[in-house]
Design a protein around this motif. Structure first.
Motif, PDB file in Angstrom:
ATOM      1  N   ASN A   1     -20.043  -3.149  27.370  1.00  0.00           N
ATOM      2  CA  ASN A   1     -21.151  -2.615  26.583  1.00  0.00           C
ATOM      3  C   ASN A   1     -20.672  -1.339  25.885  1.00  0.00           C
ATOM      4  O   ASN A   1     -20.149  -0.437  26.544  1.00  0.00           O
TER       5      ASN A   1
ATOM      6  N   ASP B   1     -33.845 -10.628  28.910  1.00  0.00           N
ATOM      7  CA  ASP B   1     -33.504 -12.031  28.795  1.00  0.00           C
ATOM      8  C   ASP B   1     -34.291 -12.797  29.857  1.00  0.00           C
ATOM      9  O   ASP B   1     -35.005 -12.200  30.679  1.00  0.00           O
TER      10      ASP B   1
ATOM     11  N   HIS C   1     -28.069  -1.366  23.946  1.00  0.00           N
ATOM     12  CA  HIS C   1     -28.298  -2.782  24.232  1.00  0.00           C
ATOM     13  C   HIS C   1     -27.048  -3.624  24.015  1.00  0.00           C
ATOM     14  O   HIS C   1     -26.907  -4.695  24.614  1.00  0.00           O
TER      15      HIS C   1
ATOM     16  N   PHE D   1     -26.550  -5.134  21.248  1.00  0.00           N
ATOM     17  CA  PHE D   1     -27.213  -6.309  20.676  1.00  0.00           C
ATOM     18  C   PHE D   1     -27.842  -5.924  19.345  1.00  0.00           C
ATOM     19  O   PHE D   1     -28.409  -4.834  19.215  1.00  0.00           O
TER      20      PHE D   1
ATOM     21  N   LEU E   1     -28.985  -7.113  29.701  1.00  0.00           N
ATOM     22  CA  LEU E   1     -29.341  -6.877  28.308  1.00  0.00           C
ATOM     23  C   LEU E   1     -30.606  -6.033  28.244  1.00  0.00           C
ATOM     24  O   LEU E   1     -31.711  -6.575  28.167  1.00  0.00           O
TER      25      LEU E   1
END
Length: 495
Positions: free
Chosen positions: A69, A148, A117, A119, A340
């Motif tokens: 991450n 998720d 995140h 993401f 996540l």
């Protein structure tokens, strides 16, 4: 009843859409986080060495996720760490902590989800089903947190475990006067009841969505046996029942209440609530990012931490170092079921302390923490003394003439010799039927000075006057307890 079928009986499995049913391995999930009745017979009663082994395995697994991450990799590398340096749970202290301020910086630098995140919106088509929740926003702009399918189901299992241990069983009815919105609490109880307990959830929403009178009528008609919401609103419901319906809420025969007592260190709020409702009230602790982290068992001698799912440390507010057993500090969380985003050494800036590492009378070795004791970032410096607004609770509720509601206003005023001086006024609601107020203001000011360590002014106000300021009586979100009107803090309103 025979259901109609389509010509292609494999239509669902042939679909190319990201179906929720295919998003996670349910059997693997409940092996890792057993369902409530299985959990109560197994992990809940595991010896300390087994609990530690579970934590070790899951901690090392989540650290691997952290290295992939960008938010964590950047912070850990800056701290001089490399993959492989963290070899056991004892090494957790080597990892730097972070706060909501760091998350906000990440969100601003890379909106809308930040590198925290790992993401982007562009990845949504390939991501599978996701759910977004946010912080309450009581101390700033709400922070988004994605779930998720695995995390969304796991947090519901945790909430279901707590309810089961407290006595929830199939056939019960839980009323949830908390709106299923971007806030997490209402969803948490809804899914726990509906998906994992066989309990009928009545998602009535807050008092803004369903009036207090309607809440009570629904509860009476459909046989509500459990309620989940903040204590301030539960007290308001008891009041409305008596004044508007001529109903004693004790006649509803409620099994128990699930709520959040905050720093009710003397138990005055709990006693008031349990007396009015005629049932036990269980405290809980959690946050948007960490979900249902701690709860009371039937022994009610501290809140058991969800040891196999969330690892909690207590660190000194100033130094960031671990405190001695039983001392108060910031709660720092590492979550084992979230990827996540991963949550690794998140300094919640919630104040707490560990009460016991010993086996509880309920049979569990899961550690127990004290009530939530307020927020360290809601602390105000008043003439050299650190003052926490939530610390006013015991004093305000010590006199039955008050409603138990209060609100703190901090201002900078001109002192006797012209020098600026910081003052705090504590507005306290007085019950309509209180009778004489004689001595109340002086008594409250004396006790608050003793407990806060600095003199404050008390202003007595009428019942209901603080509803808007303090965000009580069934409005959305948590109650608020402070506004800081000093020039450097203009408009800062917090819990």
């Amino acid at each position: 009843m025979t259901r109609s079928t389509t010509p292609d009986s494999n239509a669902a499995t042939a679909s190319r859409l990201p179906l929720y049913r295919n998003a996670f391995d349910f059997d693997a999930l409940i092996r890792e986080f057993p369902l409530p009745d299985v959990f109560e017979e197994t992990t809940w009663r595991a010896p300390p060495e087994r609990i530690r082994a579970i934590q070790e395995e899951r901690f090392l697994r989540i650290v691997e996720v952290g290295w992939n991450n960008p938010f964590y990799r950047k912070r850990w590398t800056a701290a001089g760490l490399q993959p492989g340096d963290i070899r056991s749970l004892d090494d957790i202290v080597k990892l730097p902590t972070y706060t909501s301020d760091d998350v906000k910086d990440s969100l601003e630098a890379r909106p809308p989800f930040g590198d925290f995140h790992g993401f982007d919106l562009d990845a949504l088509p390939q991501a599978g089903p996701l759910k977004m929740q946010t912080s309450g926003g009581t101390t700033g702009i709400p922070r988004p947190t994605l779930f998720d399918a695995w995390a969304w189901e796991a947090q519901a299992i945790l909430a279901a475990r707590a309810l089961y241990i407290q006595g929830a069983r199939p056939g019960d009815v839980m009323q949830i006067p908390m709106t299923c919105s971007l806030a997490n609490a209402g969803w948490l109880s809804y899914k726990a009841c509906h998906d994992f307990l066989g309990v009928l959830p009545l998602t009535t929403g807050s008092g803004v969505v369903t009036s207090s009178r309607q809440q009570l009528e629904i509860g009476r008609r459909f046989g509500t046996t459990m309620w989940h919401c903040f204590p301030e609103y539960l007290l308001r419901l008891a009041q409305v029942a008596q004044e508007e319906l001529g109903l004693d809420v004790r006649d509803l025969k409620t099994k128990f209440l699930r709520t959040y007592f905050g720093p009710d260190t003397e138990g005055t709020l709990r006693r008031d609530l349990e007396d009015r409702w005629g049932c036990v009230a269980y405290d809980a602790y959690g946050a948007n990012e960490i979900s249902a982290a701690a709860f009371e068992c039937r022994e009610q001698n501290g809140l058991h931490l969800m040891e196999d799912a969330v690892y909690i440390e207590v660190l000194d507010v100033e130094t960031g170092q671990p405190v001695a057993p039983g001392e108060r500090g910031n709660l720092v969380a590492t979550v084992f079921f979230r990827t996540l985003p991963p949550i690794i050494r998140y300094n919640l800036r919630d104040l707490g302390r560990i009460l016991s590492h010993e086996k509880c009378g309920c049979g569990s070795h899961f550690r127990r923490m004290d009530h939530f004791l307020g927020r360290s970032d809601a602390m105000v410096k008043l003439r050299g003394v650190n003052v926490y607004p939530m610390a006013c609770l015991p004093a305000v509720r010590s006199d039955p003439r008050t409603t138990g509601e209060w609100f703190c206003i901090v201002e900078r005023v001109e002192g006797d010799k012209g020098a600026p001086r910081d003052e705090m006024e504590v507005r306290v609601e007085v019950r309509r039927d209180a009778g004489s107020r004689q001595g109340l203001q002086d008594a409250l000011e004396k006790r608050l000075k003793d407990e806060l360590g600095v003199a404050v002014r008390v202003a007595l106000v009428e019942e209901g006057d603080l509803a808007e300021l303090a965000n009580t009586q069934g409005r959305e979100g948590k109650p608020r307890r402070l506004v800081d009107r000093r020039p450097a803090y203009q408009g800062n309103t917090t819990t």
